[in-house]
Scaffold this motif. Structure first.
Motif, PDB file in Angstrom:
ATOM      1  N   ALA A  88       0.844  -1.202   0.000  1.00 48.18           N
ATOM      2  CA  ALA A  88       0.000   0.000   0.000  1.00 48.18           C
ATOM      3  C   ALA A  88       0.872   1.242   0.000  1.00 48.18           C
ATOM      4  O   ALA A  88       1.872   1.293   0.717  1.00 48.18           O
ATOM      5  N   LEU A  89       0.463   2.220  -0.800  1.00 49.66           N
ATOM      6  CA  LEU A  89       1.257   3.450  -0.903  1.00 49.66           C
ATOM      7  C   LEU A  89       0.339   4.672  -0.923  1.00 49.66           C
ATOM      8  O   LEU A  89      -0.828   4.563  -1.289  1.00 49.66           O
ATOM      9  N   VAL A  90       0.907   5.830  -0.584  1.00 45.07           N
ATOM     10  CA  VAL A  90       0.216   7.096  -0.849  1.00 45.07           C
ATOM     11  C   VAL A  90       0.774   7.606  -2.191  1.00 45.07           C
ATOM     12  O   VAL A  90       1.867   7.190  -2.589  1.00 45.07           O
ATOM     13  N   PRO A  91       0.038   8.502  -2.892  1.00 40.74           N
ATOM     14  CA  PRO A  91       0.483   8.889  -4.243  1.00 40.74           C
ATOM     15  C   PRO A  91       1.945   9.369  -4.340  1.00 40.74           C
ATOM     16  O   PRO A  91       2.642   8.933  -5.265  1.00 40.74           O
ATOM     17  N   PRO A  92       2.443  10.218  -3.429  1.00 44.59           N
ATOM     18  CA  PRO A  92       3.843  10.651  -3.607  1.00 44.59           C
ATOM     19  C   PRO A  92       4.826   9.478  -3.580  1.00 44.59           C
ATOM     20  O   PRO A  92       5.787   9.452  -4.349  1.00 44.59           O
ATOM     21  N   ALA A  93       4.573   8.517  -2.711  1.00 50.53           N
ATOM     22  CA  ALA A  93       5.471   7.357  -2.643  1.00 50.53           C
ATOM     23  C   ALA A  93       5.335   6.533  -3.918  1.00 50.53           C
ATOM     24  O   ALA A  93       6.328   6.032  -4.459  1.00 50.53           O
ATOM     25  N   ALA A  94       4.102   6.435  -4.434  1.00 45.32           N
ATOM     26  CA  ALA A  94       3.885   5.672  -5.668  1.00 45.32           C
ATOM     27  C   ALA A  94       4.664   6.321  -6.816  1.00 45.32           C
ATOM     28  O   ALA A  94       5.254   5.611  -7.652  1.00 45.32           O
ATOM     29  N   ILE A  95       4.689   7.645  -6.856  1.00 44.31           N
ATOM     30  CA  ILE A  95       5.434   8.337  -7.926  1.00 44.31           C
ATOM     31  C   ILE A  95       6.936   8.049  -7.788  1.00 44.31           C
ATOM     32  O   ILE A  95       7.626   7.763  -8.761  1.00 44.31           O
ATOM     33  N   LEU A  96       7.430   8.098  -6.540  1.00 44.53           N
ATOM     34  CA  LEU A  96       8.847   7.796  -6.318  1.00 44.53           C
ATOM     35  C   LEU A  96       9.188   6.381  -6.772  1.00 44.53           C
ATOM     36  O   LEU A  96      10.237   6.133  -7.359  1.00 44.53           O
ATOM     37  N   TRP A  97       8.269   5.457  -6.487  1.00 42.59           N
ATOM     38  CA  TRP A  97       8.491   4.063  -6.896  1.00 42.59           C
ATOM     39  C   TRP A  97       8.583   3.978  -8.422  1.00 42.59           C
ATOM     40  O   TRP A  97       9.440   3.290  -8.964  1.00 42.59           O
ATOM     41  N   CYS A  98       7.669   4.684  -9.104  1.00 43.85           N
ATOM     42  CA  CYS A  98       7.684   4.652 -10.584  1.00 43.85           C
ATOM     43  C   CYS A  98       8.997   5.232 -11.093  1.00 43.85           C
ATOM     44  O   CYS A  98       9.640   4.643 -11.973  1.00 43.85           O
ATOM     45  N   ASP A  99       9.383   6.396 -10.549  1.00 50.61           N
ATOM     46  CA  ASP A  99      10.621   7.050 -11.009  1.00 50.61           C
ATOM     47  C   ASP A  99      11.814   6.116 -10.831  1.00 50.61           C
ATOM     48  O   ASP A  99      12.631   5.945 -11.733  1.00 50.61           O
ATOM     49  N   MET A 100      11.887   5.503  -9.668  1.00 55.72           N
ATOM     50  CA  MET A 100      13.041   4.649  -9.364  1.00 55.72           C
ATOM     51  C   MET A 100      13.033   3.406 -10.252  1.00 55.72           C
ATOM     52  O   MET A 100      14.077   3.002 -10.770  1.00 55.72           O
ATOM     53  N   ALA A 101      11.832   2.823 -10.444  1.00 54.03           N
ATOM     54  CA  ALA A 101      11.749   1.620 -11.286  1.00 54.03           C
ATOM     55  C   ALA A 101      12.202   1.951 -12.710  1.00 54.03           C
ATOM     56  O   ALA A 101      12.905   1.159 -13.347  1.00 54.03           O
ATOM     57  N   GLU A 102      11.839   3.144 -13.190  1.00 48.23           N
ATOM     58  CA  GLU A 102      12.255   3.533 -14.550  1.00 48.23           C
ATOM     59  C   GLU A 102      13.762   3.751 -14.610  1.00 48.23           C
ATOM     60  O   GLU A 102      14.435   3.312 -15.530  1.00 48.23           O
ATOM     61  N   LEU A 103      14.262   4.394 -13.574  1.00 50.23           N
ATOM     62  CA  LEU A 103      15.701   4.661 -13.512  1.00 50.23           C
ATOM     63  C   LEU A 103      16.499   3.355 -13.519  1.00 50.23           C
ATOM     64  O   LEU A 103      17.528   3.231 -14.169  1.00 50.23           O
ATOM     65  N   LEU A 104      15.982   2.378 -12.799  1.00 51.62           N
ATOM     66  CA  LEU A 104      16.675   1.089 -12.702  1.00 51.62           C
ATOM     67  C   LEU A 104      16.304   0.148 -13.856  1.00 51.62           C
ATOM     68  O   LEU A 104      16.717  -1.008 -13.866  1.00 51.62           O
ATOM     69  N   GLU A 105      15.489   0.671 -14.754  1.00 52.05           N
ATOM     70  CA  GLU A 105      14.977  -0.138 -15.873  1.00 52.05           C
ATOM     71  C   GLU A 105      14.356  -1.443 -15.375  1.00 52.05           C
ATOM     72  O   GLU A 105      14.680  -2.530 -15.827  1.00 52.05           O
ATOM     73  N   ARG A 106      13.485  -1.293 -14.393  1.00 52.31           N
ATOM     74  CA  ARG A 106      12.887  -2.475 -13.786  1.00 52.31           C
ATOM     75  C   ARG A 106      11.425  -2.682 -14.196  1.00 52.31           C
ATOM     76  O   ARG A 106      10.694  -3.418 -13.521  1.00 52.31           O
ATOM     77  N   GLN A 107      10.988  -2.012 -15.278  1.00 47.85           N
ATOM     78  CA  GLN A 107       9.599  -2.201 -15.693  1.00 47.85           C
ATOM     79  C   GLN A 107       9.325  -3.688 -15.923  1.00 47.85           C
ATOM     80  O   GLN A 107      10.123  -4.366 -16.559  1.00 47.85           O
TER      81      GLN A 107
END
Ligand code: AMP
Length: 555
Positions: free
Chosen positions: A281-300
């Motif tokens: 479970a996440l709040v929106p700001p944390a969800a955005i951070l998760w997306c940014d980091m996953a993209e940075l790490l190429e973890r899609q």
């Protein structure tokens, strides 16, 4: 010990929910006994290097309950529990419950002003806290609290306790008996805190059987089972990660709870990989951070264990839903709810349009909601109005706040949420905004007045207005417009005001992200007491000035 009828629940509703089976004859203590019997050797908790089976959990709970009992905590007492995410939080919560002691579940971010008010409001006998987290020393705060509150008899510290009682010492090894379990299904379980209240959060008294009703229906809506591995990274003291279905929902099914100290994506991704986390479970700001980091790490697309990520606590934009689904490759759940009660969610099988644009429908068939106009009359489907809620796990009163209760509840027992919403023609609930002035920064709610009232006491500040500015990460960030006295010989700048607010005990998440200094009010005939209008005007000016600057930059 307080019971549902002392806490505002009308007999008519108690009888109805008991009769219809929503309120069962169960307590958090019987809940623990049942899950331990059923899931004994299964892993209940993983926290760093600590792994506890259900049987271990029960043993620890009993030992700590004995420790608390020896200190003199007993049925009917209240305490303030302020621990970050750790297994000790879970053990302390069950142990207090076993004794019939109700904790105020304070958030790690709360500071002296709030903790002091909680102690006073419930006449707390003990304060349970961490030693130090992110350079904030809770023991230093405890020292101040001890001076302020003679009623506070015990301070229990998890970690390096210094002169206080160590949490570890509460894990008693003697064979003394625990006092008889006096808790009944309708006893007070804990106090949650209302979001976005002026000054001090109001206390939300939650009762054993209704809280467990909320857990059960959230479990159903999320299809939790004994293969669920739930990662908790939001503060466990929040209702959302505690019961919707969260920590308690995971235990209900015999799943495994994986504890992360914060939603930091680096740590959480490692935990997801290592423990094959299925739900979180996440709040929106944390969800955005998760997306940014996953993209940075190429973890899609590299999170095969994930089944559902719930995001809620404040508005969830459609782009975020799309991004999360694309990157994490699992189901996305939009969850709307509040510590006062009702939880409404999207579910599996709902089409993309519904998940992206609605908050689904309430988790329990006995949940009721209505959308009303300013005369409290229901409006037709598709029209926006104020959202009012009622149901088997929605409170009928704040704790000891007759003033607030008169405003917050209708005569027929509905809670006025302060949210604007509509029921679409197809029956789904859509949250449209807030009725009241409230800034929603991430999952936290801030009432501007609270911070404004402190700011105006600073020399040289003539007035202060806080507004929420759209922010791609936080949802809204806090901007403070400071009207300064001209010719005042004071050094007014962001740093001094931030430090001042901190020294005044304002919780970190309420401290403005941005300050704008002005020497006059906007040039309109806005009455000074019409602060809502003033806020809107300042926001408009701000947006216009931003557009201008952007325009200039593009020339
Ligand atoms: P709290 O009790 O602190 O969780 O705050 C509850 C409030 O958060 C609600 O009354 C809403 O204003 C807001 N909220 C929670 N979830 C959502 C959501 N999914 N969308 C929009 N607002 C939300």
């Amino acid at each position: 010990m307080l019971h549902a009828s002392d806490l505002g629940w009308p007999t008519e509703f108690i009888d109805r929910y008991r009769h219809d089976g929503y309120w069962r004859n169960e307590t958090i203590n019987t809940f623990l006994n049942n899950i331990v019997k059923k899931y004994n050797e299964r892993t209940a908790i993983i926290d760093g290097g600590t792994s506890l089976s259900y049987a271990d959990l029960k043993q620890l709970v009993e030992k700590v309950a004995k420790g608390f009992s020896k200190l003199g905590l007993h049925s009917g007492d209240h305490v303030v529990l302020q621990l970050p995410n750790c297994w000790q939080f879970v053990v302390a919560l069950f142990a207090l419950s076993r004794l019939g002691v109700a904790p105020v579940l304070a958030l790690p971010a709360h500071r002296q002003v709030e903790i002091s008010a909680f102690i006073k409001s419930v006449n707390a006998k003990a304060y349970i806290c961490a030693d130090e987290v992110n350079t904030f020393d809770y023991r230093a705060m405890a020292r101040e609290l001890q001076i302020q509150h003679k009623e506070l008899r015990h301070i229990i510290v998890n970690g390096d306790a210094e002169e206080f009682i160590s949490f570890e010492d509460m894990i008693t090894t003697d064979s003394s008996e625990l006092p008889e379990d006096q808790v009944t299904a309708d006893s007070l379980f804990c106090f949650l805190l209302s979001g976005g209240t002026t000054n001090i959060p109001k206390l939300i008294a939650r009762v054993h059987c209704e809280y467990l009703c909320c857990v059960r229906y959230n479990v159903l809506a999320n299809n939790f089972d004994d293969t669920t591995v739930y990662l908790v990274s939001l503060p466990m003291a929040h209702n959302f990660p505690l019961s919707a279905p969260g920590v308690l929902g995971t235990f209900h099914c015999g799943g495994t709870l994986v504890i992360a100290p914060t939603p930091d994506p680096d740590t959480c991704f490692d935990l997801i990989d290592e423990h094959k986390v299925t739900n979180t479970a996440l709040v929106p700001p944390a969800a955005i951070l998760w997306c940014d980091m996953a993209e940075l790490l190429e973890r899609q697309g590299t999170f095969p264990s994930l089944r559902i990520i719930q995001v809620g606590g404040s508005r969830v934009g459609e782009e975020l839903v799309q991004r999360m689904t694309r990157i994490f490759g699992c189901r996305f759940q939009n969850i709307f709810g509040m510590s006062e009660g009702l939880i409404s969610v999207t579910r599996s099988g709902m089409n993309e349009e519904i998940v992206q644009h609605t908050q689904g429908y309430p988790v329990c068939p006995a949940d009721e909601y209505r959308i009303v106009n300013h005369l409290d009359q229901e409006v037709p489907d598709g029209e926006i109005g104020a959202l009012q809620i009622r149901g088997p796990y929605t409170i009928h009163a704040y704790f000891n706040r007759p003033d607030a209760n008169a405003l917050s509840f209708t005569e027929d027992g509905f809670f006025r949420t302060g949210d604007l919403a509509q029921r679409r023609a197809d029956g789904y609930l859509v949250i449209e905004g807030r009725e009241k002035d409230q800034i929603q920064r991430g999952g936290e709610k801030i009432i501007p007045e609270e911070v404004e009232n402190v700011l105006v006491t600073f020399k040289g500040v003539r007035d202060a207005i806080l507004v929420g500015i759209d922010d791609s990460v936080l949802g809204e960030r806090i901007c403070a417009f400071i009207f300064v006295h001209e010719n005042k010989d004071v050094d007014l700048n962001e740093r001094t005001l931030r430090r001042f607010l901190q020294a005044e005990g304002i919780t970190t998440f309420k401290i403005p992200d941005q300050f704008i200094f002005l020497t006059s009010f906007p040039s309109t005939a806005v009455g000074k007491n019409n602060r809502r209008e003033l806020r809107a005007l300042l926001l408009e000016q701000y947006r216009t000035s931003l557009n201008k600057t952007e325009g200039e930059e593009h020339v």
